[in-house]
Design an enzyme around this catalytic site. Structure first.
Site, PDB file in Angstrom:
ATOM      1  N   TYR A 106       4.053  28.251  34.833  1.00 13.59           N
ATOM      2  CA  TYR A 106       2.866  28.404  33.985  1.00 13.59           C
ATOM      3  C   TYR A 106       3.254  29.020  32.645  1.00 13.59           C
ATOM      4  O   TYR A 106       2.798  28.574  31.589  1.00 13.59           O
ATOM      5  CB  TYR A 106       1.852  29.293  34.708  1.00 13.59           C
ATOM      6  CG  TYR A 106       0.591  29.579  33.937  1.00 13.59           C
ATOM      7  CD1 TYR A 106      -0.490  28.704  33.994  1.00 13.59           C
ATOM      8  CD2 TYR A 106       0.466  30.729  33.172  1.00 13.59           C
ATOM      9  CE1 TYR A 106      -1.662  28.965  33.301  1.00 13.59           C
ATOM     10  CE2 TYR A 106      -0.702  31.004  32.471  1.00 13.59           C
ATOM     11  CZ  TYR A 106      -1.763  30.124  32.542  1.00 13.59           C
ATOM     12  OH  TYR A 106      -2.912  30.390  31.845  1.00 13.59           O
TER      13      TYR A 106
ATOM     14  N   SER B 197      -1.702  31.078  26.207  1.00 11.62           N
ATOM     15  CA  SER B 197      -1.814  32.265  27.055  1.00 11.62           C
ATOM     16  C   SER B 197      -0.805  33.284  26.555  1.00 11.62           C
ATOM     17  O   SER B 197       0.237  32.908  25.998  1.00 11.62           O
ATOM     18  CB  SER B 197      -1.505  31.919  28.513  1.00 11.62           C
ATOM     19  OG  SER B 197      -1.370  33.092  29.294  1.00 11.62           O
TER      20      SER B 197
END
Length: 273
Positions: A153, A140
């Site tokens: 995250y 990501s």
């Protein structure tokens, strides 16, 4: 002729969002696919729709025995495994470091980091024996830039990207390529299913329109096509690479916004003069 004709792939988190779009694309391009997910009804319905070349295997990707079984299912069913797409994961928690829930932090790290490690660990022996294979891990842009709103995250995705590069150095010597794909703002159901997922994706499509230089939201299909490239023979000399799919978001604010900011700063300086 499909770009993945004759190939067999395993896609985790394949029942929804980016995973589902990738399953659909891989099947359309001639691959045979094992879909792994905890969402059994969604995964089974997807495979029923796509036909006999698509098989569902309920899997908790944080549990080693289940990941081992997943890889074995693919090899027994199709006789080979050309691609593993480690895509499963859960959302992080918002808030600062003082409010971080330790159990939730551990689940996020396991869902992204441990699952990727386990997938690579158990697919490596088969791919070594074959002398070829492509492993793709979902990173990501949150793993490249610090995202304090979802710091667990963000940290997990940073680990995925770096682990990808480390393992690529090892397995490349056996003809196995290991790469990651790092999405930006992608309109998915964000963990929802059914009508709720469609509603959430629609909201995100609207919100994401102006977040990057390309004036539209990223879609699951955008990431699926990146995974298709990395799974295909077209990327046979690509190894240890993180392919960013974000419409330019990682570069910062859009050109128009930067011009507006520059004009504002220039105006303020002029008034001070």
């Amino acid at each position: 002729m499909g770009r993945l004709d004759g190939k067999a792939a395993v896609i985790t988190g394949g029942s929804q969002g980016i995973g589902r779009a990738t399953v659909e694309l891989f099947i359309a391009e001639g691959a045979k696919v094992v879909v792994a997910d905890l969402l059994a009804s969604e995964g089974e319905a997807l495979c029923d729709r796509l036909g006999p070349d698509c098989v569902f295997c309920k899997t908790d990707v944080t549990v080693e025995d289940q990941v081992r079984n997943l890889i074995e299912v693919a090899v027994k069913r199709f006789g080979r495994i050309d691609c593993l797409f480690n895509n499963a994961g859960i959302l992080g928690q918002t808030g600062g470091i003082e409010s971080m829930e330790v159990d939730r932090f551990d689940r996020v790290m396991a869902s992204h980091g441990r699952s990727v490690m386990l997938g690579m660990k158990h697919v490596a022996p088969y791919m070594k024996q074959q002398g070829f294979g492509s492993i793709i891990n979902t990173g990501s842009i949150s793993g490249i830039q610090a995202v304090s709103a979802y710091m667990d995250y963000s940290a997990a995705k940073a680990a995925v990207i770096h682990l990808t590069k480390c393992v690529a150095m090892e397995l490349g010597e056996f003809g196995i390529r290991v790469n990651s794909v790092s999405p930006g703002q992608i309109a998915t159901g964000m963990g929802k299913t059914g009508p709720d997922a469609l509603e959430k994706a629609a909201v995100l499509r609207e919100l994401n329109k102006t977040r990057q230089p390309i004036p539209r939201s990223g879609m699951p299909e955008d990431v699926a096509f990146a995974a298709l490239y990395l799974a295909s023979d077209e990327s046979s000399f690509v190894n240890g690479h993180d392919l960013v799919v974000d419409g330019g978001l990682i570069g910062g604010s859009s050109w128009t916004e930067r011009q507006r900011m520059s004009a504002s700063v220039h105006g303020a300086l002029q008034r001070q003069a």
